[in-house]
Design a protein around this motif. Structure first.
Motif, PDB file in Angstrom:
ATOM      1  N   LYS A 111      18.108 -88.615  41.913  1.00  0.00           N
ATOM      2  CA  LYS A 111      18.741 -89.871  42.307  1.00  0.00           C
ATOM      3  C   LYS A 111      18.348 -91.040  41.403  1.00  0.00           C
ATOM      4  N   VAL A 112      17.257 -90.887  40.662  1.00  0.00           N
ATOM      5  CA  VAL A 112      16.822 -91.914  39.717  1.00  0.00           C
ATOM      6  C   VAL A 112      16.622 -91.248  38.350  1.00  0.00           C
ATOM      7  N   VAL A 113      16.558 -92.054  37.304  1.00  0.00           N
ATOM      8  CA  VAL A 113      16.487 -91.493  35.949  1.00  0.00           C
ATOM      9  C   VAL A 113      15.131 -91.764  35.306  1.00  0.00           C
ATOM     10  N   PRO A 114      14.656 -90.846  34.456  1.00  0.00           N
ATOM     11  CA  PRO A 114      13.454 -91.133  33.670  1.00  0.00           C
ATOM     12  C   PRO A 114      13.756 -92.251  32.680  1.00  0.00           C
ATOM     13  N   LEU A 115      12.789 -93.093  32.440  1.00  0.00           N
ATOM     14  CA  LEU A 115      13.010 -94.287  31.627  1.00  0.00           C
ATOM     15  C   LEU A 115      12.267 -94.259  30.303  1.00  0.00           C
ATOM     16  N   ASN A 116      11.743 -93.103  29.918  1.00  0.00           N
ATOM     17  CA  ASN A 116      11.014 -92.996  28.651  1.00  0.00           C
ATOM     18  C   ASN A 116      11.879 -93.412  27.467  1.00  0.00           C
ATOM     19  N   ALA A 121      13.528 -97.185  23.234  1.00  0.00           N
ATOM     20  CA  ALA A 121      14.623 -97.906  22.570  1.00  0.00           C
ATOM     21  C   ALA A 121      14.401 -99.414  22.565  1.00  0.00           C
ATOM     22  N   ASN A 122      13.417 -99.859  23.337  1.00  0.00           N
ATOM     23  CA  ASN A 122      13.080-101.291  23.408  1.00  0.00           C
ATOM     24  C   ASN A 122      11.589-101.459  23.144  1.00  0.00           C
ATOM     25  N   PRO A 123      11.169-101.266  21.872  1.00  0.00           N
ATOM     26  CA  PRO A 123       9.735-101.232  21.562  1.00  0.00           C
ATOM     27  C   PRO A 123       8.991-102.516  21.905  1.00  0.00           C
ATOM     28  N   ASP A 124       9.641-103.666  21.788  1.00  0.00           N
ATOM     29  CA  ASP A 124       8.967-104.924  22.128  1.00  0.00           C
ATOM     30  C   ASP A 124       8.668-104.988  23.622  1.00  0.00           C
ATOM     31  N   TRP A 125       9.616-104.525  24.412  1.00  0.00           N
ATOM     32  CA  TRP A 125       9.415-104.490  25.865  1.00  0.00           C
ATOM     33  C   TRP A 125       8.291-103.516  26.216  1.00  0.00           C
ATOM     34  N   ILE A 330      19.556-102.609  32.913  1.00  0.00           N
ATOM     35  CA  ILE A 330      18.403-102.505  32.012  1.00  0.00           C
ATOM     36  C   ILE A 330      17.907-103.895  31.634  1.00  0.00           C
ATOM     37  N   GLU A 331      18.816-104.803  31.340  1.00  0.00           N
ATOM     38  CA  GLU A 331      18.406-106.163  30.971  1.00  0.00           C
ATOM     39  C   GLU A 331      17.725-106.869  32.137  1.00  0.00           C
ATOM     40  N   LEU A 332      18.228-106.652  33.357  1.00  0.00           N
ATOM     41  CA  LEU A 332      17.579-107.241  34.525  1.00  0.00           C
ATOM     42  C   LEU A 332      16.184-106.658  34.706  1.00  0.00           C
TER      43      LEU A 332
END
Length: 426
Positions: A111-116, A121-125, A330-332
């Motif tokens: 029901k949820v996704v892995p976020l690795n 893809a957002n190295p600064d974050w 993703i931005e939120l």
């Protein structure tokens, strides 16, 4: 002369092609509606800071509408709501929820996704998080399904003034604790504010004191640790000494915390978030926090602490697979877990920061003492409800009142809980 004449003729007749290229207009962004569910509701100390973080994002992204769906973490109904939503196709776009056993069902169900990959893809974050915080989020399969915000600690909060006024030493060991219980109960002061039904913190710290870090963290997966019987027996010992409120059988966690805030109780086992909820300045100014003492025969060190990063943000698979919602979600999420937001939330709820390089200084002496307690801890352990099934934890909680009132023996309650655990993990 001929060339010059030609040049002048071209200028006069305008044979040069004018530049009519225009910058294309940017397409307006599509309107997106997102629902965020969290426990930043009720009287949560970070409720306003969390709402401000959402408002800050929507002001910069006017095409995104965010529904801030909240419940209080002290309301057991929020677990039911999350479980119902996640199994009925009504999952929120972003979910702030526990990362332990409570989440296993909807993670296993996809029901949820892995976020690795999103983090990579957002190295600064990704670089904005403390490595230990992300490590704490990593599950056994090596995947990160939830993004941390703030951590927490639980401990024994003590009203120093009540102890001083009654010529008592702070409860740094079991003898001092039991002496305080006897003295305070005889004077009509609640020694330890705690409920029997929502006995989360009682179970965690009594078992940690009795079984030590290893025995506590094993849960019931490897059978019943006999030291857990000692933990329950120690609860009964304090009950017989009149340690708990007279209405401990009917109050909840919020009421127990209120007894402490009102100066009616000398001690309470609570989490770091409680400091921001207490309104009585005299009580807050005279509060310190320490590890729960080791009971006789217990395997704890006296510096074992419950804490860590037990909650985080999930993105539902339905949202991730929706091209109209994915990028906005993703931005939120990035905005809600930026170092700036993490610092504001941590300053509100007294939690530990998940952000690298963000040091949260205690706004009260109690908060400062709490950070010092964690810094000197010999072990930092997840709560028991992170290592057993929710049904098993309910059985452990239900056993507290039966044991302290003498209706059941600790061994019998643990056998029942073990049977529940075995049935839930098959």
């Amino acid at each position: 002369m001929f060339l010059a004449a030609c040049s002048k003729t071209e200028e006069k007749t305008g044979t040069e092609t004018p530049n009519t290229t225009e910058t294309p207009k940017e397409e307006p962004k599509k309107d997106v509606s997102l629902r965020v569910f969290s426990t930043f509701g009720g009287t949560d100390a970070a409720r306003e800071s969390f709402q401000a973080a959402i408002d800050g994002f929507t002001s910069k992204n006017p095409n995104v509408k965010v529904e801030n769906d909240t419940m209080s973490a002290n309301d057991d109904g929020f677990r039911t709501k999350v479980n119902t939503d996640m199994t009925s196709g009504n999952e929120p776009d972003i979910l702030f929820y526990f990362t332990g056993a409570d989440a296993k069902g909807f993670i296993d169900a996809g029901k949820v996704v892995p976020l690795n990959e999103v983090l990579d893809a957002n190295p600064d974050w990704k670089a904005g998080f403390a490595p230990a915080a992300l490590e704490n989020m990593t599950r056994d399969d090596g995947k990160i399904y939830s993004i941390p915000l703030t951590g927490y600690y639980e401990g024994l909060f003590v009203n120093k003034k009540i102890f001083k006024d009654n010529n008592l030493e702070l409860p740094t060991d079991w003898d001092k604790l039991t002496k305080a219980v006897k003295t305070l109960s005889a004077k009509g002061i609640i020694p330890l504010a705690a409920p029997f039904d929502q006995s989360h913190y009682l179970i965690e710290y009594f078992m940690l004191s009795a079984a030590g870090s290893k025995g506590h963290n094993s849960g019931l997966a490897n059978g019943i640790d006999p030291n857990w019987e000692k933990g329950y027996a120690a609860m009964k010992e304090l009950y017989d000494l009149k340690a708990f409120p007279k209405d401990a059988a009917t109050i909840d966690l919020s009421m127990a915390s209120n007894y402490y805030d009102q100066g009616k109780a000398a001690m309470v086992i609570e989490g770091s978030w409680a400091i921001g909820n207490w309104k009585n300045k005299e009580v807050v100014d005279n509060t310190t926090v320490m590890p729960f003492p080791v009971m006789p025969g217990g395997l704890g060190t006296g510096k074992d602490v419950i804490g860590g990063f037990g909650s985080g943000f999930y993105i539902s698979k339905a949202t991730y697979d929706n091209p109209d919602k994915k990028d906005a979600a993703i931005e939120l999420l990035k905005s809600l877990t930026s170092p700036e937001t993490i610092e504001k939330i941590a300053n509100s709820n007294g939690g530990t920061s998940a952000a690298a390089g963000v040091e949260i200084k205690g706004t009260t002496q109690a908060a400062t003492d709490g950070f010092a307690m964690v810094a000197s801890a010999t072990s930092i352990n997840k709560p028991i409800d992170n290592v057993v099934t929710p049904e098993t934890f309910s059985a452990l909680r239900a056993g507290v009142q039966s044991i302290v009132t003498g209706k059941k023996q600790p061994a019998d309650v643990l056998k029942e809980a073990k049977a529940t655990e075995d049935a839930g993990t098959k």
